[in-house]
Scaffold this active site. Structure first.
Site, PDB file in Angstrom:
ATOM      1  N   LYS A 147      12.418 -40.664 -42.782  1.00  0.00           N
ATOM      2  CA  LYS A 147      12.195 -40.469 -44.223  1.00  0.00           C
ATOM      3  C   LYS A 147      12.691 -41.673 -45.003  1.00  0.00           C
ATOM      4  CE  LYS A 147      11.215 -38.354 -48.128  1.00  0.00           C
ATOM      5  NZ  LYS A 147      11.570 -37.062 -48.675  1.00  0.00           N
ATOM      6  N   LYS A 190      18.331 -40.965 -55.791  1.00  0.00           N
ATOM      7  CA  LYS A 190      19.153 -40.329 -54.746  1.00  0.00           C
ATOM      8  C   LYS A 190      18.737 -40.826 -53.370  1.00  0.00           C
ATOM      9  CE  LYS A 190      18.304 -36.608 -52.173  1.00  0.00           C
ATOM     10  NZ  LYS A 190      17.903 -35.256 -51.738  1.00  0.00           N
TER      11      LYS A 190
END
Lengths: 292, 292
Positions: free
Chosen positions: A177, A245
């Protein structure tokens, strides 16, 4: 490890925009579902459709065979798994936990090892595809952990996603990811600079976009977010605050594995600037606003 | 302005890898062709097929109705058009010149205005699509200048390209090409960082590529250059040294129009570093080598 079947009870922690759609597919798939969310209100619809409410994550863990978590930040993941009343205290040998939050690869590995000591299997399985992918059950799911556990959980994954790929040992799903977000981060710089350049040069940006979006400059971001930028649409597909984030995790993880990711570092700093100026709830295409 | 037809004599200056294929299509299209190149040898095949050799650019200009140039650097363009024996001295009112070099937008506008004083029309018409696009007659052609001249030259453009778009006043073709290169520059940072990250994280980069190349991280560069990087193939599709040339023009032009293109600046500095370390004749995917 019990094989996953329709007699498997699945626990679901984190009923946000993504989690709600994902849990909904599990209900439709015939699984008995325990749910918990910080704000109970968001779980109402699922409860109405047959999901069982649990008052805390520990209860979800002790009442379920497979527990899925998808929450906000790595600190939330750490709390839910490893906290004083974390789910690792409540899961039994043979149980499986799957963290689908986009979180730290290093934390994922740490949780995996702690759980293993208790005979509990843990997968890290972050997704991409956004709220639409979640709604349509077409998420990409990137999975790290033990491959036999990955295979066992496949009936659950396949209800939520289409492109479900085992990436390797614990943390590898998160690493994949991160590779995804790293590719996107710098591409967004290019997309926003390119459109701003075209405008400042006096060109029609729509014409430029049509001209360049199918050649060597082609990207998902250019084709999908470019038109929104040109139309002044900065509504979130993917929130600036969430991308920040992810980039923070990616940059920390890059440093940890010895990579100086300069494009990522630049993109992150520019998005942080944007957030400081009040842009955190825009979509990621609002990076354009940094180019005055 | 004489309409362009098969009785039009076309001059072609710059028989490199791109120019040779492009000029070849014009011969096949039935145009009478005058050619000049610094190294005569490269024009041999075209001459064998019926092109007329001219000993200097001025001769091409005085013997042709439409002159096409595709050379190396903006300094070459300036010399050929505005130099002491430049083609502007030899073109007659009603003639058309088309610069297909990737060059400075500001220089393109300057040439346009100088030519206009003499009744000569000039278009800037850089291309993208590389040697394969040139060979197949499928280039993208981005055109700046007067729209009626653009329309007049279309029979010539359509032999060389597929995606032929009028972008606006003189220099706009170059500006559009710069927008294209700006989008690519930062995307390349993302692609190389992403693959290097995956490798350093212990993932299989091919598996990661398959997983992420069709989602939000998708780009032409990731799909086409990613596999070459993974296979250790740094052969040039597009040369590092040529990309650096383009990025220098883009950055100068950005500064001129008041854009701080930080991603572009970073990419340019990293490619320059790569060139200094001997990588100038690699393909652009060799940026990967900067990420140790």
């Amino acid at each position: 490890m019990k094989p996953v079947g329709t007699d498997t009870t699945v626990g679901f922690i984190g009923i946000g925009v993504m989690g709600k759609s994902m849990a909904s597919h599990l209900l439709e798939g015939g699984f008995s579902l325990n749910v918990y969310n910080r704000t109970k209100d968001k779980a109402k619809e699922l409860i109405k459709r047959g999901a069982h409410w649990c008052d805390n994550p520990g209860k979800v863990a002790s009442d379920s065979d497979v527990v899925i978590t998808i929450v906000g930040y790595p600190s939330d993941v750490e709390q839910i798994y490893l906290g004083d009343d974390g789910i690792l205290h409540h899961l039994s040998p043979g149980n499986i936990a799957v963290d689908m939050t986009t979180s730290s690869p290093q934390l994922a590995a740490r949780i995996y090892h702690k759980a293993r000591e208790k005979g509990v299997a843990v997968l890290d399985a972050p997704v991409s595809g956004g709220d639409i992918g979640a709604k349509e059950g077409k998420l990409s799911i990137m999975v790290g952990g033990d491959e036999d556990v990955f295979n066992a959980v496949m009936p659950i994954f396949s209800l939520m996603g289409k492109n479900i790929v085992y990436q390797g040992s614990a943390g590898s799903g998160q690493h994949c990811k991160m590779a995804n977000q790293i590719a996107i981060a710098s591409t967004m710089l290019g997309v926003c600079e390119s459109i701003r350049y075209a405008e400042k040069a006096g060109l029609d940006p729509g014409t430029v976009l049509e001209t360049i979006a199918s050649g060597a400059a082609a990207s998902w971001s250019l084709s999908n977010l470019g038109p929104r930028i040109i139309n002044g649409n900065f509504e979130p597909g993917f929130y600036v605050k969430h991308f920040i984030k992810d980039m923070r995790i990616a940059l920390e993880s890059s440093e940890e594995i010895g990579l100086s990711a300069k494009g990522l570092a630049l993109a992150k700093s520019m998005y942080e600037e944007l957030a400081e100026q009040g842009g955190e709830n825009f979509g990621t295409q609002a990076l354009y606003k940094n180019y005055l």
